[in-house]
Design a protein around this motif. Structure first.
Motif, PDB file in Angstrom:
ATOM      1  N   SER B 165      10.853   1.664  -0.591  1.00 26.35           N
ATOM      2  CA  SER B 165       9.747   2.606  -0.726  1.00 26.35           C
ATOM      3  C   SER B 165       9.290   3.100   0.641  1.00 26.35           C
ATOM      4  O   SER B 165       9.062   2.311   1.550  1.00 26.35           O
ATOM      5  CB  SER B 165       8.596   1.923  -1.458  1.00 26.35           C
ATOM      6  OG  SER B 165       7.409   2.630  -1.250  1.00 26.35           O
ATOM      7  N   SER B 167       6.514   4.170   1.270  1.00 31.62           N
ATOM      8  CA  SER B 167       5.109   3.838   1.500  1.00 31.62           C
ATOM      9  C   SER B 167       4.960   2.547   2.300  1.00 31.62           C
ATOM     10  O   SER B 167       3.947   2.355   2.961  1.00 31.62           O
ATOM     11  CB  SER B 167       4.345   3.762   0.177  1.00 31.62           C
ATOM     12  OG  SER B 167       4.916   2.816  -0.675  1.00 31.62           O
ATOM     13  N   LEU B 168       5.965   1.658   2.280  1.00 34.46           N
ATOM     14  CA  LEU B 168       5.885   0.453   3.116  1.00 34.46           C
ATOM     15  C   LEU B 168       5.812   0.849   4.584  1.00 34.46           C
ATOM     16  O   LEU B 168       4.984   0.337   5.344  1.00 34.46           O
ATOM     17  CB  LEU B 168       7.114  -0.435   2.901  1.00 34.46           C
ATOM     18  CG  LEU B 168       7.176  -1.250   1.618  1.00 34.46           C
ATOM     19  CD1 LEU B 168       8.384  -2.160   1.650  1.00 34.46           C
ATOM     20  CD2 LEU B 168       5.914  -2.064   1.453  1.00 34.46           C
ATOM     21  N   GLU B 170       5.014   3.784   5.730  1.00 34.69           N
ATOM     22  CA  GLU B 170       3.798   4.567   5.959  1.00 34.69           C
ATOM     23  C   GLU B 170       2.587   3.642   6.089  1.00 34.69           C
ATOM     24  O   GLU B 170       1.716   3.860   6.931  1.00 34.69           O
ATOM     25  CB  GLU B 170       3.595   5.570   4.828  1.00 34.69           C
ATOM     26  CG  GLU B 170       4.601   6.701   4.893  1.00 34.69           C
ATOM     27  CD  GLU B 170       4.370   7.748   3.818  1.00 34.69           C
ATOM     28  OE1 GLU B 170       4.907   8.838   3.948  1.00 34.69           O
ATOM     29  OE2 GLU B 170       3.654   7.456   2.833  1.00 34.69           O
ATOM     30  N   ALA B 171       2.553   2.619   5.251  1.00 30.30           N
ATOM     31  CA  ALA B 171       1.453   1.661   5.321  1.00 30.30           C
ATOM     32  C   ALA B 171       1.441   1.011   6.699  1.00 30.30           C
ATOM     33  O   ALA B 171       0.392   0.911   7.350  1.00 30.30           O
ATOM     34  CB  ALA B 171       1.595   0.604   4.237  1.00 30.30           C
ATOM     35  N   SER B 172       2.603   0.598   7.150  1.00 31.23           N
ATOM     36  CA  SER B 172       2.700  -0.041   8.454  1.00 31.23           C
ATOM     37  C   SER B 172       2.202   0.895   9.555  1.00 31.23           C
ATOM     38  O   SER B 172       1.487   0.476  10.466  1.00 31.23           O
ATOM     39  CB  SER B 172       4.146  -0.454   8.717  1.00 31.23           C
ATOM     40  OG  SER B 172       4.276  -1.018   9.988  1.00 31.23           O
ATOM     41  N   ALA B 173       2.544   2.169   9.440  1.00 31.44           N
ATOM     42  CA  ALA B 173       2.107   3.143  10.450  1.00 31.44           C
ATOM     43  C   ALA B 173       0.585   3.299  10.426  1.00 31.44           C
ATOM     44  O   ALA B 173      -0.059   3.294  11.474  1.00 31.44           O
ATOM     45  CB  ALA B 173       2.782   4.486  10.220  1.00 31.44           C
ATOM     46  N   THR B 174       0.003   3.403   9.224  1.00 29.32           N
ATOM     47  CA  THR B 174      -1.448   3.591   9.171  1.00 29.32           C
ATOM     48  C   THR B 174      -2.172   2.340   9.662  1.00 29.32           C
ATOM     49  O   THR B 174      -3.277   2.422  10.168  1.00 29.32           O
ATOM     50  CB  THR B 174      -1.935   3.929   7.750  1.00 29.32           C
ATOM     51  OG1 THR B 174      -1.542   2.887   6.862  1.00 29.32           O
ATOM     52  CG2 THR B 174      -1.374   5.245   7.260  1.00 29.32           C
ATOM     53  N   ILE B 175      -1.535   1.184   9.527  1.00 24.64           N
ATOM     54  CA  ILE B 175      -2.162  -0.048  10.011  1.00 24.64           C
ATOM     55  C   ILE B 175      -2.140  -0.081  11.536  1.00 24.64           C
ATOM     56  O   ILE B 175      -2.934  -0.774  12.157  1.00 24.64           O
ATOM     57  CB  ILE B 175      -1.449  -1.275   9.384  1.00 24.64           C
ATOM     58  CG1 ILE B 175      -1.810  -1.361   7.905  1.00 24.64           C
ATOM     59  CG2 ILE B 175      -1.828  -2.569  10.079  1.00 24.64           C
ATOM     60  CD1 ILE B 175      -0.978  -2.346   7.123  1.00 24.64           C
ATOM     61  N   THR B 182       7.327  -1.319  13.172  1.00 25.23           N
ATOM     62  CA  THR B 182       7.544  -1.154  11.737  1.00 25.23           C
ATOM     63  C   THR B 182       8.962  -1.549  11.366  1.00 25.23           C
ATOM     64  O   THR B 182       9.185  -2.273  10.405  1.00 25.23           O
ATOM     65  CB  THR B 182       7.287   0.310  11.324  1.00 25.23           C
ATOM     66  OG1 THR B 182       5.936   0.618  11.604  1.00 25.23           O
ATOM     67  CG2 THR B 182       7.555   0.510   9.849  1.00 25.23           C
ATOM     68  N   VAL B 186       8.825  -4.780   9.183  1.00 25.02           N
ATOM     69  CA  VAL B 186       8.771  -4.361   7.783  1.00 25.02           C
ATOM     70  C   VAL B 186      10.161  -3.994   7.237  1.00 25.02           C
ATOM     71  O   VAL B 186      10.592  -4.508   6.212  1.00 25.02           O
ATOM     72  CB  VAL B 186       7.806  -3.165   7.609  1.00 25.02           C
ATOM     73  CG1 VAL B 186       7.816  -2.668   6.175  1.00 25.02           C
ATOM     74  CG2 VAL B 186       6.407  -3.576   8.023  1.00 25.02           C
ATOM     75  N   SER B 190      13.380  -6.591   4.954  1.00 24.33           N
ATOM     76  CA  SER B 190      13.842  -6.177   3.631  1.00 24.33           C
ATOM     77  C   SER B 190      15.348  -5.953   3.608  1.00 24.33           C
ATOM     78  O   SER B 190      15.961  -5.921   2.548  1.00 24.33           O
ATOM     79  CB  SER B 190      13.142  -4.883   3.207  1.00 24.33           C
ATOM     80  OG  SER B 190      11.751  -5.084   3.161  1.00 24.33           O
TER      81      SER B 190
END
Lengths: 411, 271
Positions: B165, B167-168, B170-175, B182, B186, B190
């Motif tokens: 995904s 979004s994983l 993207e989530a890491s980037a926003t964090i 990332t 992340v 995987s």
């Protein structure tokens, strides 16, 4: 650790609305195109400190794009994003300090709950001790202490969501962005979780922007709601403003059920068919003879078997009950209005007017009314009954309301 | 067929038939390696195994396969990242090209490398005056291994990238993570399973490579002779025992790798 401590301290503030005057995030004149398709056109709004704003719109309305632009995951064509007074439009996502709770939660599958929560601090190279302390505080805040060693796949949807929130709170985000936060959950969990999140947000006092297509969710979650349609904000206001004084027909119909009758402005009144309704509107906004829409909610309709309506109700017309259905919490009536407008009801101090003109076909269309249980028990109605109809409140909009957003949209 | 209560006759019969069919095709050839290899006593077997040339051949095979695997896993990761993250003109053409080497006969692959890097090859002729000789060295074996195992790691890693995904990340980037953070924290975890199985597949295939190696290596005993080439050479010289000893090692080795791939599947794809 200091961050969470600060958050906790703020949570002691009795009324979080005290700080509402301060702007936490602003979207200023943002536009976005995909090719030639306009996705967003000149979107502007503010989110105050501690406020929860809901962007409500159908799928394809552009609401997700707004969220992604605020987060820095997409770039606007024009306009800017301000976070606590700082222009962050040119900053990449990682430098904005925005917390995004993705629809899928996007928890890192190979990290335990505590590793997920501590991720933001680990990449900020905080000390091990500091990370541990913050993670512990957040785990207790979201009540997941006993699940700290679990992997995301071992958690329920609601638990995963709380991990996702805690993961963003760890680095004290400027604003929290929730992308359809309850979309993946069943109806019961959804209601339960949104109350939980509402309470949590009040505790930590972080401003939040929610995205949803669910009007009930919007009304319950938002301090304010922005209704988005085709890349525009049709209206932005408190839930009661948006619900009770919709600025456009779209807002009226998207947030709950609405009856819509077409009429014209005549002598400072709204003329629907042969009935004139005294309009509490600023007549200056409308010109004589302008065609308008009379919009009212099913629960704003009062139904009486006699010509006497409770005081304060604008009398509309009489009609025949066509269908009665029981919808659980209330009773729903479909009433076909009399074409002739022959009714004359005695509505207390509210005057009503009847014209003798030929009735228009408009009045022959059915309207929907709902009655609460006590009322439907007190006055039993049957199919075919003739009833007199009054309105407790209504909204009048110009017929071309699609083109011009209502006066409230500037807020 | 009669069906006795609670006992399906078709079951033992079909299983038996399956095993019987595999007997001459797979089991017996494998078994004969072990039977012949040890028929003159374990002492002889051990002597054949520890002959300097044999040891050298095994070591060379392991070393060249290792470097080829390392390269192809890193390349496969990179190629999978680029080809699943970016859409561009010619993307599909690149994917097909990467996959092509497995479809080419290994002898053709070795021949192609000779034509390019050989002393009179397209590029080799310019290197020769510089005193650089790539063919008939261990480097040539690595090149051949890289070529024939090129798409294996890529083929395992890319599907995982595709289904991962966005979004994983993207989530890491926003964090607040950089792209490198990332990828490291992340994306890579995987991919762990895919990387390990891709590496094992590549290594197993490279260790057994024969067709291209025999063309590009020169097959010089003690210098550029890999284990499969050693088996071939000893067999031609009539030294069946020497060939057999190495054959046993290679057979056990591939058996081990595929056991890991099969039985560690759960660990490799752990979510």
């Amino acid at each position: 650790m200091a961050q969470v401590a600060r958050m906790m301290k703020q949570s002691v503030t009795p009324d979080f609305k005290e700080s509402v005057s301060q702007t936490a995030a602003s979207v200023v004149g943002v536009s976005k195109f995909f090719g030639k398709t306009v996705v967003l056109e000149n979107i502007s709004f503010d989110v105050a400190e501690g406020e929860a704003l809901v962007l409500l719109g159908a799928s394809g309305s552009g609401k997700t794009t707004i969220l992604r632009i605020i987060a820095g995951l997409e770039q606007p064509y024009t306009g800017k994003i301000m976070l606590h007074g700082k222009d962050v439009t040119e900053l990449p996502a990682r430098e904005r300090g925005v917390g995004v709770i993705f629809q899928s939660y996007a928890l890192f599958p190979k990290m335990t709950v505590e590793k997920n929560i501590g991720y933001g601090l680990r990449i900020r190279k905080r000390s091990r001790k500091q990370i541990k302390q913050t993670v512990n505080e957040l785990l207790s805040l979201v009540q997941l202490e006993e699940h700290r060693k679990k992997y995301p796949s071992q958690l329920s949807g609601g638990q995963q969501q709380r991990v996702a929130i805690a993961r963003t709170l760890a680095y004290k985000p400027e604003v929290l962005l929730f992308d359809e936060p309850f979309g993946a959950l069943d109806a019961q969990t959804r209601v339960h979780l949104r109350r939980e999140i509402r309470a949590l947000l009040r505790k930590v006092n972080v401003p939040a922007i929610f995205i949803t297509h669910d009007q009930e969710e919007a009304l319950e979650l938002g301090d304010r709601i922005a209704v988005i349609r085709l890349g525009h904000i049709d209206q932005i206001g408190t839930p009661s403003e948006v619900y009770n004084n919709p600025a456009t027909e779209y807002v009226a119909t998207f947030l709950g059920a609405a009856n819509i009758l077409e009429g014209t402005i005549h002598n400072g009144h709204v003329e629907v068919g042969s009935v004139q309704i005294p309009a509490r509107i600023d007549v200056a906004k409308f010109s004589e003879g302008q065609s308008v829409k009379l919009i009212f909610r099913p629960e704003d309709v009062s139904v009486s078997k006699t010509q006497t309506l409770p005081s304060g109700h604008a009398c509309l017309l009489s009609g025949i009950v066509e269908e009665i259905s029981f919808v659980g919490a209330y009773e729903r009536l479909r009433i076909r209005l009399d074409p002739g407008g022959s009714a004359a009801c005695d509505a207390g101090d509210t005057p009503y007017y009847l014209t003798t003109e030929t009735p228009e076909s408009q009045t022959a269309k059915p309207i929907i009314a709902t009655r609460p249980k006590p009322e439907s028990m007190a006055t039993k109605l049957r199919q075919g009954d003739r009833v007199f109809i009054g309105l407790t409140s209504f909204t009048i909009l110009p017929s071309d309301s699609r083109a011009s957003p209502g006066p409230d949209s500037s807020k | 067929m009669r069906h006795v209560r609670g006992f399906d006759v078709a079951r033992p019969l079909s299983i038996g038939m399956l095993v019987f069919m595999m007997l001459p095709l797979v089991f017996l050839p494998l078994a004969s390696i072990f039977i012949f290899g040890t028929s003159n006593g374990l002492g002889n077997f051990w002597a054949a195994l520890t002959a300097p040339e044999a040891i050298f051949a095994l070591k060379l095979s392991m070393a060249t396969s290792f470097w080829a695997t390392l390269f192809n896993v890193l390349f496969g990761l990179f190629a999978a990242y680029v080809l699943s993250r970016y859409n561009f003109l010619g993307r599909n053409a690149l994917i097909v090209t990467i996959s092509l080497p497995t479809a080419i006969p290994t002898a053709v692959a070795g021949f192609a490398l000779l034509l390019l890097w050989g002393p009179y090859g397209t590029l080799g002729r310019f290197l020769r005056p510089q005193g650089i000789q790539i063919m008939f060295t261990a480097g040539a074996i690595i090149l051949a291994n890289i070529f024939v195992t090129f798409p294996l790691a890529f083929g395992v890693i890319k599907p995982v990238f595709d289904t991962m995904s966005r979004s994983l990340e993207e989530a890491s980037a926003t964090i607040g993570a950089t792209r490198v953070q990332t990828f490291w924290h992340v994306t890579l975890p995987s991919l762990r399973g895919a990387i390990v199985s891709g590496a094992l597949l590549t290594f197993a295939r490279a260790v057994g490579e024969f067709g291209s190696t025999i063309l590009v290596s020169g097959n010089l005993a003690g210098r550029t002779q890999t284990a499969p080439l050693y088996i071939f050479a000893k067999f031609n010289e009539g030294q069946i025992e020497a060939a057999n000893a190495i054959a046993i090692v290679l057979a056990l080795f591939s058996f081990l790798i595929f056991s890991v791939l099969f039985f560690a599947r759960d660990w490799l794809d752990v979510d």
